[in-house]
Design a protein around this motif. Structure first.
Motif, PDB file in Angstrom:
ATOM      1  N   ASP A 124       0.787  -1.126  -0.183  1.00 36.66           N
ATOM      2  CA  ASP A 124       0.014   0.045  -0.081  1.00 36.66           C
ATOM      3  C   ASP A 124       0.668   1.152   0.141  1.00 36.66           C
ATOM      4  O   ASP A 124       2.284   1.076   0.292  1.00 36.66           O
ATOM      5  N   SER A 125       0.269   2.440  -0.420  1.00 33.52           N
ATOM      6  CA  SER A 125       1.065   3.498  -0.485  1.00 33.52           C
ATOM      7  C   SER A 125       1.808   4.045   0.759  1.00 33.52           C
ATOM      8  O   SER A 125       2.719   4.878   0.387  1.00 33.52           O
ATOM      9  N   SER A 126       1.409   3.629   1.945  1.00 33.16           N
ATOM     10  CA  SER A 126       2.218   4.139   3.016  1.00 33.16           C
ATOM     11  C   SER A 126       3.878   3.392   3.131  1.00 33.16           C
ATOM     12  O   SER A 126       4.864   3.692   3.741  1.00 33.16           O
ATOM     13  N   ALA A 152      -0.379   1.345 -11.484  1.00 39.43           N
ATOM     14  CA  ALA A 152      -0.965   2.498 -12.303  1.00 39.43           C
ATOM     15  C   ALA A 152      -2.117   3.121 -11.515  1.00 39.43           C
ATOM     16  O   ALA A 152      -2.463   4.137 -12.003  1.00 39.43           O
ATOM     17  N   THR A 153      -2.732   2.672 -10.670  1.00 36.30           N
ATOM     18  CA  THR A 153      -3.585   3.669  -9.558  1.00 36.30           C
ATOM     19  C   THR A 153      -3.192   4.686  -8.954  1.00 36.30           C
ATOM     20  O   THR A 153      -3.732   5.660  -8.921  1.00 36.30           O
ATOM     21  N   LEU A 154      -1.694   4.641  -8.715  1.00 39.50           N
ATOM     22  CA  LEU A 154      -1.316   5.797  -8.082  1.00 39.50           C
ATOM     23  C   LEU A 154      -1.052   6.889  -9.027  1.00 39.50           C
ATOM     24  O   LEU A 154      -0.411   6.646 -10.084  1.00 39.50           O
ATOM     25  N   GLU A 178      -6.883   2.924  -2.151  1.00 40.82           N
ATOM     26  CA  GLU A 178      -6.169   3.982  -1.770  1.00 40.82           C
ATOM     27  C   GLU A 178      -7.034   5.381  -1.550  1.00 40.82           C
ATOM     28  O   GLU A 178      -7.887   5.439  -2.435  1.00 40.82           O
ATOM     29  N   PRO A 179      -6.618   6.446  -0.911  1.00 38.68           N
ATOM     30  CA  PRO A 179      -7.750   7.504  -0.950  1.00 38.68           C
ATOM     31  C   PRO A 179      -7.647   8.344  -2.310  1.00 38.68           C
ATOM     32  O   PRO A 179      -6.527   8.400  -3.195  1.00 38.68           O
ATOM     33  N   PRO A 180      -8.506   8.987  -2.637  1.00 38.84           N
ATOM     34  CA  PRO A 180      -8.900   9.542  -4.188  1.00 38.84           C
ATOM     35  C   PRO A 180      -7.475  10.762  -4.373  1.00 38.84           C
ATOM     36  O   PRO A 180      -7.282  10.868  -5.589  1.00 38.84           O
ATOM     37  N   TYR A 184      -6.361   7.008  -8.959  1.00 38.93           N
ATOM     38  CA  TYR A 184      -7.394   7.164  -9.471  1.00 38.93           C
ATOM     39  C   TYR A 184      -8.410   6.102  -9.144  1.00 38.93           C
ATOM     40  O   TYR A 184      -7.765   5.108  -8.721  1.00 38.93           O
ATOM     41  N   ARG A 185      -9.652   6.311  -9.533  1.00 43.06           N
ATOM     42  CA  ARG A 185     -10.469   5.157  -8.869  1.00 43.06           C
ATOM     43  C   ARG A 185     -11.248   4.845 -10.186  1.00 43.06           C
ATOM     44  O   ARG A 185     -11.833   3.831 -10.387  1.00 43.06           O
TER      45      ARG A 185
END
Ligand code: FDA
Length: 298
Positions: A124-126, A152-154, A178-180, A184-185
């Protein structure tokens, strides 16, 4: 989340373990190293490469991180002994990243020192900054057999891709919610980010593992490597064990390298529940699978 997904996610912990085992068995090689060996040998016989993942969840003590490290060393021994066409994929939190970065670094070094290629999964992004930093640190120290993953979502991924010129990078969509502001959602935005990052990586001379079961992205990826005149040895496609095998067979038939991600370990149950709960979409896939197997029996 659809009602069906929500129901599957909520009810899953109440489903008897043997049923969850059956549901997840096509996605996990088994609980023992022998299971992974057998599955990798079968994949190799089908012309597919593999990357082996030792399942482990939520490390709270250094000893657990060391046990996972030893399990990876056993996998590397088995790859050598059986001459398997395989490498390993590790998660830095499993090697102790959240306990002590130095511990994760030493464990990663112990695994990388064997010489087989080691993919550092992205979590995850952390953990993104720490993961990329540790990759760079060890690469600068001379470990030439490491690779990383971009998601790619980040939103940051295209920039990260620019900074990774020449590296060995797996590109995937990203499994974590992950938070918006970070991610990307929208489905098409994620696809677009994937394509942009892929172009940047290929133009930067990276060896890219194009990791997706999204046929649009598989075809777009193959077009991108063809446009650049790359030979099959210059890139690979990657898929998860048990997911869309017919697409994998097509990729191999068409002459591309395909690597299958093969998870195994005693933590298969925890892993299955976590994956299902973290990514409700998978609940739908599992329910679909169950539905299909039920229909097949009639
Ligand atoms: P998408 O989710 O749109 O799926 C496309 C189609 O594939 C679906 O319509 C469905 O038919 C099928 N499908 C996809 N996943 C399935 C599943 N689990 N079961 C059944 N069918 C499924 N993520 C991450 O955050 N860090 C990482 O390090 C990695 N590593 C990684 C390695 C490899 C080899 C792969 C293939 C994937 C990862 N991932 C990952 C996971 C990745 O981020 C992503 O969540 C999944 O691959 C699903 O995204 P797709 O690109 O397949 O598209």
């Amino acid at each position: 989340m659809s009602l069906l997904d929500r129901a599957v996610v909520t009810l899953l912990p109440a489903v008897p373990k043997p049923v969850v085992r059956t549901l997840s068995s096509r996605y996990i090689a088994g609980s023992e190293l022998e299971d992974a060996r057998r599955v990798v040998a079968r994949l190799n016989a089908e012309g597919k490469l593999a990357t082996v993942d030792v399942l482990g969840e939520e490390i709270t003590q250094a000893e657990e991180a060391q046990a996972i490290t030893r399990a990876y060393l056993d996998v590397l021994d088995a790859i050598d002994a059986d001459r398997l066409e395989a490498n390993v994929s590790v998660k830095l939190t499993g090697l102790g990243l959240k306990l002590d970065e130095a511990l994760a670094r030493e464990n990663l070094k112990a695994i990388a020192e064997r010489g087989t290629f080691v993919r550092i999964d992205m979590e995850d992004s952390s953990t993104t900054d720490a993961t990329l930093a540790l990759y760079r640190l060890l690469t600068d120290e001379g470990y030439g057999n490491l690779g990383v993953v971009l998601q790619a979502t980040l939103r940051r991924t295209v920039d990260d891709a620019r900074a990774l010129a020449g590296a060995n990078v797996r590109l995937c969509k990203g499994i974590y919610i992950e938070p918006p502001e970070l991610a990307y959602r929208d489905f098409d935005e994620i696809r677009d980010s994937f394509v942009r990052a892929l172009d940047v990586l290929l133009d930067g001379g990276c060896y890219v593992g194009i990791a997706t079961h999204d046929e649009y992205l598989v075809d777009r990826g193959i077009a991108a490597v063809r446009e650049r005149g790359l030979a099959p040895a210059d890139y690979e496609l990657q898929m998860l064990l048990g997911v869309r095998p017919e697409l994998g067979d097509r990729i191999v038939r068409d002459g591309h390298r395909l690597r299958i991600y093969v998870p195994f370990g005693r933590q298969w149950y925890e892993y299955s529940l976590r994956r299902l709960q973290e990514n409700p979409k998978i609940a739908g896939y599992v329910a679909g699978d169950l539905g299909r197997s039920l229909f097949r029996k009639r």
